[in-house]
Structures are given as structure tokens and as C-alpha cells.
Design an enzyme around this catalytic site. Structure first.
Site, mmCIF file in Angstrom:
data_model
loop_
_atom_site.group_PDB
_atom_site.id
_atom_site.type_symbol
_atom_site.label_atom_id
_atom_site.label_comp_id
_atom_site.label_asym_id
_atom_site.label_seq_id
_atom_site.Cartn_x
_atom_site.Cartn_y
_atom_site.Cartn_z
ATOM 1 N N LYS A 115 0.829 -1.210 0.000
ATOM 2 C CA LYS A 115 0.000 0.000 0.000
ATOM 3 C C LYS A 115 0.861 1.257 0.000
ATOM 4 C CE LYS A 115 -4.398 -1.695 1.704
ATOM 5 N NZ LYS A 115 -5.456 -1.634 2.689
ATOM 6 N N LYS A 198 -8.066 -9.821 -6.949
ATOM 7 C CA LYS A 198 -9.075 -10.110 -5.927
ATOM 8 C C LYS A 198 -10.197 -9.070 -6.023
ATOM 9 C CE LYS A 198 -8.880 -8.607 -1.487
ATOM 10 N NZ LYS A 198 -9.163 -8.531 -0.072
ATOM 11 N N LYS A 201 -13.569 -4.007 -2.234
ATOM 12 C CA LYS A 201 -14.454 -2.856 -2.020
ATOM 13 C C LYS A 201 -13.851 -1.606 -2.619
ATOM 14 C CE LYS A 201 -15.352 -4.025 2.678
ATOM 15 N NZ LYS A 201 -13.995 -3.890 3.193
HETATM 16 N N1 AQP Z 1 -12.397 -11.123 -3.042
HETATM 17 C C1 AQP Z 1 -12.536 -11.710 -1.863
HETATM 18 N N2 AQP Z 1 -12.727 -13.035 -1.804
HETATM 19 C C2 AQP Z 1 -12.907 -13.648 -0.603
HETATM 20 N N3 AQP Z 1 -12.884 -12.994 0.583
HETATM 21 C C3 AQP Z 1 -12.696 -11.667 0.561
HETATM 22 N N4 AQP Z 1 -12.635 -10.738 1.528
HETATM 23 C C4 AQP Z 1 -12.444 -9.525 0.971
HETATM 24 N N5 AQP Z 1 -12.378 -9.637 -0.366
HETATM 25 C C5 AQP Z 1 -12.527 -10.952 -0.651
HETATM 26 C C6 AQP Z 1 -12.792 -11.025 2.952
HETATM 27 O O1 AQP Z 1 -13.693 -10.064 3.468
HETATM 28 C C7 AQP Z 1 -13.243 -9.569 4.723
HETATM 29 C C8 AQP Z 1 -13.079 -8.067 4.561
HETATM 30 O O2 AQP Z 1 -12.093 -7.524 5.293
HETATM 31 P P1 AQP Z 1 -11.680 -5.982 5.222
HETATM 32 O O3 AQP Z 1 -12.877 -5.141 5.014
HETATM 33 O O4 AQP Z 1 -10.895 -5.716 6.440
HETATM 34 O O5 AQP Z 1 -10.733 -5.758 3.998
HETATM 35 P P2 AQP Z 1 -10.219 -6.528 2.767
HETATM 36 O O6 AQP Z 1 -9.883 -7.937 3.061
HETATM 37 O O7 AQP Z 1 -9.123 -5.709 2.179
HETATM 38 O O8 AQP Z 1 -11.512 -6.508 1.834
HETATM 39 P P3 AQP Z 1 -11.822 -5.592 0.613
HETATM 40 O O9 AQP Z 1 -13.234 -5.845 0.203
HETATM 41 O O10 AQP Z 1 -10.773 -5.776 -0.434
HETATM 42 O O11 AQP Z 1 -11.764 -4.150 1.229
HETATM 43 P P4 AQP Z 1 -10.827 -2.884 0.952
HETATM 44 O O12 AQP Z 1 -10.989 -2.623 -0.506
HETATM 45 O O13 AQP Z 1 -11.437 -1.836 1.810
HETATM 46 O O14 AQP Z 1 -9.437 -3.228 1.331
HETATM 47 C C9 AQP Z 1 -11.958 -10.336 5.051
HETATM 48 O O15 AQP Z 1 -12.285 -11.459 5.854
HETATM 49 C C10 AQP Z 1 -11.483 -10.795 3.702
HETATM 50 O O16 AQP Z 1 -10.692 -11.977 3.740
#
Ligand code: AQP
Length: 335
Positions: A115, A198, A201
Site C-alpha cells: 500500500k 481479488k 471494495k
Molecule cells: N475477493 C474476496 N474473496 C474472498 N474474501 C474476501 N474478503 C475480501 N475480499 C474478498 C474477505 O472479506 C473480509 C473483509 O475484510 P476488510 O474489510 O478488512 O478488507 P479486505 O480484506 O481488504 O476486503 P476488501 O473488500 O478488499 O476491502 P478494501 O478494498 O477496503 O481493502 C476479510 O475477511 C477478507 O478476507
């Protein structure tokens, strides 16, 4: 009665809606685990502050995330579902733990390295650097046994374990050393337009992201437009056919079916039929969740009340740990 083992997990309120990866990779598993464990699920709004946020929007995203947890089946009467910033002990323990975390150790976290490289030094905050220490505090406050996380968070749970062991060795047995439960690769969902990335969000383009709260026709269109390949065979091959494999993963996860049985069903039928089948599965899954989430968001006062009750339950556990920690490190108690 034997005590249930404790589970802790959370998600950042970093978007108006959760995406299908959050749903399949986290929420469905949380829902299944909530009866076996004494589960704590947090909306980690303090973590979300490591990205730029509009204050009013952050508040709204926090409510929306909590509403989607509940709509997906996390029941606030069975699990402790709360907002991280409602329990002050998180930030306080993070400070204490930061004093026993090595600078080099924190700098080795690959998520921080990725990041910070992406944002550049000036746009990288100290908060982003200490993010894993706050995560360690989240987990350790609850004397957690298990932490379900995606593979990308494994290193942060390792750091949490190291910090717990270091603290215990230095100040006496205080924290339970938690175990990560790594989500299966079959639960990992990729972007529908870029199936090597992946689904996230915070993806730059929304075209390949299936949002839980989107209108069903938007979701249907995104599925029909998902990137596939030219050979027309519905078959799982993560390397050679990432787009189709991702769609098969979603299909299997939402129906509980095995991938070979889905391949058999669509043998010789082409991608159009397969996508229509998947569209129906996803829409049927999302519709009630979306409806329930919107209903909960229609009554924010009631939602806030439920979150407050749960925050009190969480604080009762967290404050006890924090108070032991304060004593152990030698902070003078207020008379
Ligand atoms: N693509 C994915 N496939 C399976 N699991 C996923 N998770 C996220 N994306 C996928 C799981 O959702 C939870 C979210 O955790 P987070 O909000 O702390 O952040 P993250 O993992 O970084 O999820 P995002 O959606 O990608 O958010 P941003 O964009 O804000 O960083 C975790 O349990 C993760 O494994």
C-alpha cells in the site's frame, strides 16, 4: 457446560456496500461459525480511518456495514456485533502494543509495503504503518482462540501471536495466543472484469464488483458481461480459464454444490446459459439480504440501539483485559 472457544473477526466500513467476496469469503463462514464459537464481529471503523474519508460518509458506511452483517445472518443476540470505536480499549491497547513492536518488524508487513508503495511516502500515514498493531489489539483484547481471515491477513495474525508471546514473556501470562483460520482458496473471489485481481471494495472500477446492495438488474448485467474466454467450455482451470473458474467458484459457494456437478450440468451449453444460471443463483441469494439490510437502515435509531447493547457486551470483556495490561506494564491506577 463447557465454555465455547472465542472467535474474533471484522471488516472495514470502506464502501457503501459489501461485495460478494466479503459475503462468500467472510460473512457466510461467520454465520456458520457463530453457534460453535463465542463470536465477536466488529465493524472496524478505526481501521477505515487509514484511508481518506468524508466523516458523514464514514458514519453512514459504518451503519451500512453493520446492517449487512445482520442481513447476512449474523444475529446480534447470538454473536457480539459491534462498532470498534464504541469500545475505547481498542485504541488504548494498540498504543501499549506499539511500544513492544519493532519498527523493522512492522515495516516487514507486506500489506503495508504494497500500500505504501502504491500511495507514495507522503500519502502514507503512520496509521497505515501501525494498522497491524491495532488489529493485534482487536484480537488480543478478547482472549481470542481463533481468527478467521483471508490469506492476505495471515501475516498480521502471525504478528499478533508474536506480540502476545512477547508481552506474556515480559510481563507475565496475560494474553491468549490466537490461531488463524485461513479461508480456503475456494472462497476467494476475483474481479469479474479482471479475474487475476481479488474482488475488492476499493477497486478503482466498479464494473467487475458485485455489490450486495446493488439493484438486482445491475448485478444481473455485471454477471452477463463477466470476462470469460474463447473456448466456450464451462470448466474449472484457475490458471488457464480464470474468468470461468471464478464464476464457477461463486456458483459453488452459493449453492453448496461441487464444481464438477456444475460443469456437468452446463456441458455443451455455452457461457450464455451458464451465466444466466449464475445470475439466477446470485440474485436469489442477494435479494433477501439486500431487502433486510435496507429495512434495518430504514430505522437507524433501532440499529444504533442494538449496536450500543453489543458494544457494552464487548467493552465488558475488553476492559477487563486492558485493566490487567495497565497493571502489568506498571501504569499507576487512578485513585
Ligand atoms: N475477493 C474476496 N474473496 C474472498 N474474501 C474476501 N474478503 C475480501 N475480499 C474478498 C474477505 O472479506 C473480509 C473483509 O475484510 P476488510 O474489510 O478488512 O478488507 P479486505 O480484506 O481488504 O476486503 P476488501 O473488500 O478488499 O476491502 P478494501 O478494498 O477496503 O481493502 C476479510 O475477511 C477478507 O478476507
Amino acid at each position: 457446560m463447557t465454555q465455547k472457544a472465542r472467535l474474533y473477526s471484522g471488516m472495514q466500513p470502506s464502501a457503501d456496500s459489501l461485495q460478494i467476496g466479503n459475503y462468500i469469503g467472510a460473512l457466510l463462514q461467520w454465520r456458520d461459525m457463530q453457534d460453535t464459537y463465542d463470536a465477536f464481529f466488529s465493524v472496524v471503523d478505526l481501521h477505515a480511518l487509514t484511508q481518506p474519508n468524508d466523516p458523514a460518509e464514514l458514519r453512514e458506511k459504518t451503519r451500512r456495514t453493520a446492517a449487512q452483517y445482520i442481513a447476512a445472518g449474523i444475529e446480534p443476540s447470538r454473536s457480539t456485533l459491534y462498532v470498534q470505536s464504541h469500545v475505547r480499549a481498542h485504541a488504548e491497547l494498540a498504543w501499549i502494543l506499539s511500544t513492544i513492536t519493532g519498527f523493522g518488524e512492522a515495516g516487514r508487513m507486506t500489506q503495508f509495503k504494497d500500500k505504501s508503495q502504491r500511495y507514495g511516502a507522503d500519502a502514507t500515514s503512520v496509521g497505515l504503518f501501525t494498522y497491524p498493531v491495532l488489529m493485534a489489539a482487536d484480537i488480543l483484547l478478547y482472549q481470542t482462540h481463533v481468527v478467521p481471515v483471508g490469506d492476505d491477513q495471515k501475516q498480521h495474525v502471525e504478528l499478533t501471536r508474536d506480540l502476545a508471546e512477547r508481552f506474556n514473556a515480559r510481563y507475565g501470562e496475560t494474553f491468549r495466543v490466537p490461531e488463524p483460520v485461513i479461508q480456503a482458496e475456494t472462497a476467494r473471489i476475483y474481479d469479474l472484469q479482471n479475474p487475476s485481481a481479488k474482488m475488492s471494495k476499493s477497486a478503482e472500477s466498479h464494473a467487475g464488483v458485485l455489490w450486495l446492495l446493488d439493484d438486482v438488474d445491475v448485478t444481473a448485467k455485471k454477471i452477463m458481461r463477466a470476462v470469460t474466454d474463447n473456448d466456450g467450455v464451462v470448466a474449472y482451470d484457475r490458471e488457464g480459464k480464470p474468468g470461468v473458474s471464478n464464476l464457477l467458484t461463486i456458483y459453488a459457494a452459493l449453492t453448496g454444490r461441487q464444481i464438477p456437478s456444475i460443469e456437468d450440468e452446463y456441458a455443451g451449453r455455452g457461457y450464455g446459459d451458464f451465466k444466466k444460471g449464475l445470475r439466477d443463483v446470485v440474485v436469489a441469494e442477494f435479494e433477501p439480504v439486500r431487502a433486510r439490510a435496507l429495512e434495518l437502515l430504514d430505522d437507524p435509531a433501532e440499529l444504533d440501539r442494538v449496536l450500543a447493547v453489543n458494544a457494552e457486551k464487548a467493552a465488558a470483556v475488553a476492559d477487563e483485559t486492558l485493566s490487567t495490561v495497565y497493571d502489568r506494564v506498571g501504569l499507576l491506577r487512578r485513585a
